[in-house]
Design an enzyme around this catalytic site. Structure first.
Site, PDB file in Angstrom:
ATOM      1  N   ASN A   9       0.864  -1.177   0.000  1.00 46.12           N
ATOM      2  CA  ASN A   9       0.000   0.000   0.000  1.00 46.12           C
ATOM      3  C   ASN A   9       0.903   1.230   0.000  1.00 46.12           C
ATOM      4  O   ASN A   9       1.472   1.583   1.032  1.00 46.12           O
ATOM      5  CB  ASN A   9      -0.909  -0.009   1.227  1.00 46.12           C
ATOM      6  CG  ASN A   9      -1.754   1.245   1.335  1.00 46.12           C
ATOM      7  OD1 ASN A   9      -1.868   2.022   0.375  1.00 46.12           O
ATOM      8  ND2 ASN A   9      -2.350   1.465   2.497  1.00 46.12           N
ATOM      9  N   TRP A  10       1.030   1.860  -1.154  1.00 49.72           N
ATOM     10  CA  TRP A  10       1.961   2.986  -1.290  1.00 49.72           C
ATOM     11  C   TRP A  10       1.405   4.277  -0.714  1.00 49.72           C
ATOM     12  O   TRP A  10       2.113   5.284  -0.664  1.00 49.72           O
ATOM     13  CB  TRP A  10       2.323   3.179  -2.763  1.00 49.72           C
ATOM     14  CG  TRP A  10       3.115   2.050  -3.336  1.00 49.72           C
ATOM     15  CD1 TRP A  10       3.468   0.884  -2.715  1.00 49.72           C
ATOM     16  CD2 TRP A  10       3.657   1.966  -4.657  1.00 49.72           C
ATOM     17  NE1 TRP A  10       4.191   0.082  -3.563  1.00 49.72           N
ATOM     18  CE2 TRP A  10       4.327   0.722  -4.763  1.00 49.72           C
ATOM     19  CE3 TRP A  10       3.639   2.820  -5.768  1.00 49.72           C
ATOM     20  CZ2 TRP A  10       4.964   0.317  -5.940  1.00 49.72           C
ATOM     21  CZ3 TRP A  10       4.273   2.413  -6.930  1.00 49.72           C
ATOM     22  CH2 TRP A  10       4.938   1.177  -7.010  1.00 49.72           C
ATOM     23  N   LYS A  11       0.137   4.274  -0.326  1.00 56.82           N
ATOM     24  CA  LYS A  11      -0.510   5.451   0.266  1.00 56.82           C
ATOM     25  C   LYS A  11      -0.281   6.688  -0.631  1.00 56.82           C
ATOM     26  O   LYS A  11      -0.257   6.548  -1.850  1.00 56.82           O
ATOM     27  CB  LYS A  11      -0.027   5.645   1.698  1.00 56.82           C
ATOM     28  CG  LYS A  11      -0.231   4.384   2.554  1.00 56.82           C
ATOM     29  CD  LYS A  11      -0.024   4.612   4.019  1.00 56.82           C
ATOM     30  CE  LYS A  11      -0.249   3.309   4.776  1.00 56.82           C
ATOM     31  NZ  LYS A  11      -0.153   3.494   6.242  1.00 56.82           N
ATOM     32  N   HIS A  94      -9.627   1.094   4.888  1.00 57.19           N
ATOM     33  CA  HIS A  94      -8.387   1.315   5.628  1.00 57.19           C
ATOM     34  C   HIS A  94      -8.642   2.306   6.760  1.00 57.19           C
ATOM     35  O   HIS A  94      -9.460   3.225   6.637  1.00 57.19           O
ATOM     36  CB  HIS A  94      -7.301   1.855   4.693  1.00 57.19           C
ATOM     37  CG  HIS A  94      -5.930   1.832   5.275  1.00 57.19           C
ATOM     38  ND1 HIS A  94      -5.502   2.783   6.179  1.00 57.19           N
ATOM     39  CD2 HIS A  94      -4.889   0.980   5.099  1.00 57.19           C
ATOM     40  CE1 HIS A  94      -4.255   2.511   6.530  1.00 57.19           C
ATOM     41  NE2 HIS A  94      -3.861   1.427   5.885  1.00 57.19           N
ATOM     42  N   GLU A  96      -7.076   4.766   7.816  1.00 54.16           N
ATOM     43  CA  GLU A  96      -6.862   6.169   7.451  1.00 54.16           C
ATOM     44  C   GLU A  96      -8.067   6.720   6.698  1.00 54.16           C
ATOM     45  O   GLU A  96      -8.403   7.909   6.839  1.00 54.16           O
ATOM     46  CB  GLU A  96      -5.583   6.295   6.617  1.00 54.16           C
ATOM     47  CG  GLU A  96      -4.341   6.010   7.439  1.00 54.16           C
ATOM     48  CD  GLU A  96      -3.113   5.645   6.631  1.00 54.16           C
ATOM     49  OE1 GLU A  96      -2.058   5.395   7.237  1.00 54.16           O
ATOM     50  OE2 GLU A  96      -3.200   5.607   5.378  1.00 54.16           O
ATOM     51  N   GLU A 166      -5.389  -4.766  10.513  1.00 55.63           N
ATOM     52  CA  GLU A 166      -4.461  -3.657  10.717  1.00 55.63           C
ATOM     53  C   GLU A 166      -4.792  -2.957  12.035  1.00 55.63           C
ATOM     54  O   GLU A 166      -5.657  -2.074  12.068  1.00 55.63           O
ATOM     55  CB  GLU A 166      -4.582  -2.652   9.566  1.00 55.63           C
ATOM     56  CG  GLU A 166      -4.095  -3.181   8.236  1.00 55.63           C
ATOM     57  CD  GLU A 166      -3.623  -2.032   7.354  1.00 55.63           C
ATOM     58  OE1 GLU A 166      -2.554  -2.174   6.748  1.00 55.63           O
ATOM     59  OE2 GLU A 166      -4.305  -1.003   7.302  1.00 55.63           O
ATOM     60  N   GLY A 172       1.942   2.923  10.853  1.00 52.48           N
ATOM     61  CA  GLY A 172       2.814   4.079  10.712  1.00 52.48           C
ATOM     62  C   GLY A 172       3.512   4.501  11.984  1.00 52.48           C
ATOM     63  O   GLY A 172       4.171   5.540  12.023  1.00 52.48           O
ATOM     64  N   SER A 211       2.415  -2.501  10.475  1.00 55.13           N
ATOM     65  CA  SER A 211       3.863  -2.260  10.433  1.00 55.13           C
ATOM     66  C   SER A 211       4.676  -3.541  10.226  1.00 55.13           C
ATOM     67  O   SER A 211       5.739  -3.721  10.791  1.00 55.13           O
ATOM     68  CB  SER A 211       4.342  -1.541  11.707  1.00 55.13           C
ATOM     69  OG  SER A 211       3.808  -0.229  11.761  1.00 55.13           O
ATOM     70  N   GLY A 232       3.049  -1.120   4.329  1.00 56.55           N
ATOM     71  CA  GLY A 232       3.056   0.321   4.107  1.00 56.55           C
ATOM     72  C   GLY A 232       4.425   0.822   3.702  1.00 56.55           C
ATOM     73  O   GLY A 232       4.880   0.623   2.583  1.00 56.55           O
ATOM     74  N   GLY A 233       5.125   1.484   4.626  1.00 53.21           N
ATOM     75  CA  GLY A 233       6.394   2.140   4.312  1.00 53.21           C
ATOM     76  C   GLY A 233       7.429   1.243   3.674  1.00 53.21           C
ATOM     77  O   GLY A 233       8.154   1.658   2.765  1.00 53.21           O
TER      78      GLY A 233
END
Length: 249
Positions: A9-11, A94, A96, A166, A172, A211, A232-233
């Protein structure tokens, strides 16, 4: 056996030009075992990604969609547009989206039904907040979110659904659930699916997304209930994503 999935997930990261560069790096990954790889760029970068990934085994996903086919919904995107771009998976619900854009269990359910109707595979996100974890109601929260998201989904459709656990407090933050806790919560989520669909629950892939990274992927992926990761990151760095895709090696 459920085929493991590692989804990035590159957000809100990577311009179209940067997307092409990262896609070219990801195409070089030598996958050492049977795993499905999905990447989900920003909507404005999906065309660039679809072109760059042609001919590769990497599957394209999107990060959100509207539940209507068309209309006066400024800033939204519909299933028909994604279909033209070759999108196969769509992330829904999600945390977010729930936190910043007023997503609710009801709107997530509408999107799940629309996505399945249009031939896509939803990646449905569920997870508890820190205060819910501290109150000891993690299972109640994630099972309610799961059942609400799947309301109206036919038995013939359920094996096309992917669920991602999640924990909101881990997204994050660098914090992550222990492998055992993640496995136990995912077992509870599968139990909620089993209450609705019986033994078909064994076909549903449930990912962990709090994470997961190149450092903890081996331990998390060794758990029997965890079928993959929503990353994610770490999905924005080819070397780290390579390590996660090739977990346990």
């Amino acid at each position: 056996m459920r085929k493991p999935m590692i989804a990035g997930n590159w957000k809100m990261n990577k311009t179209p030009t940067e997307t092409v560069a990262l896609a070219e790096e990801l195409k070089k990954i030598r996958v050492l075992h049977n795993v499905e790889i999905v990447v989900c760029p920003m909507t404005v970068s999906l065309f660039a990604a679809s072109q760059a990934l042609k001919g590769s085994e990497i599957v394209l996903g999107a990060q959100n969609v509207h539940f209507e086919d068309k209309g006066a919904f400024t800033g939204e995107a519909n299933c028909a547009s994604y279909k033209e771009l070759g999108v196969k998976y769509i992330i829904l619900g999600h945390s977010e989206r729930r936190q910043y854009f007023a997503e609710t269990n009801e709107t997530v359910n509408k999107k799940v039904l629309k996505v399945l109707e249009q031939g896509f595979r939803p990646i449905v996100c569920v997870g508890e907040k820190l205060e819910e974890k501290q109150a000891g109601i993690t299972n109640e929260v994630v099972c309610l979110q799961t059942k609400a998201a799947l309301c109206g989904v036919e038995r013939s459709q359920i094996d096309n659904v992917v669920i991602a656990y999640e924990p909101v407090w881990a997204i994050g933050t660098g914090m992550t659930a222990t492998a055992k806790d993640a496995n136990d919560t995912i077992r509870a989520i599968r139990g909620a699916v089993r209450e609705m669909y019986g033994d078909l629950a064994e076909q549903v892939r449930i990912l962990y997304g709090g994470s997961m990274n190149d450092k903890n992927c081996d331990e998390l992926m060794s758990q029997p209930e965890i079928d993959g990761g929503l990353i994610g990151g770490a999905s924005l760095v080819a070397e780290k994503f390579d390590r996660i895709v090739n977990y346990g090696r």
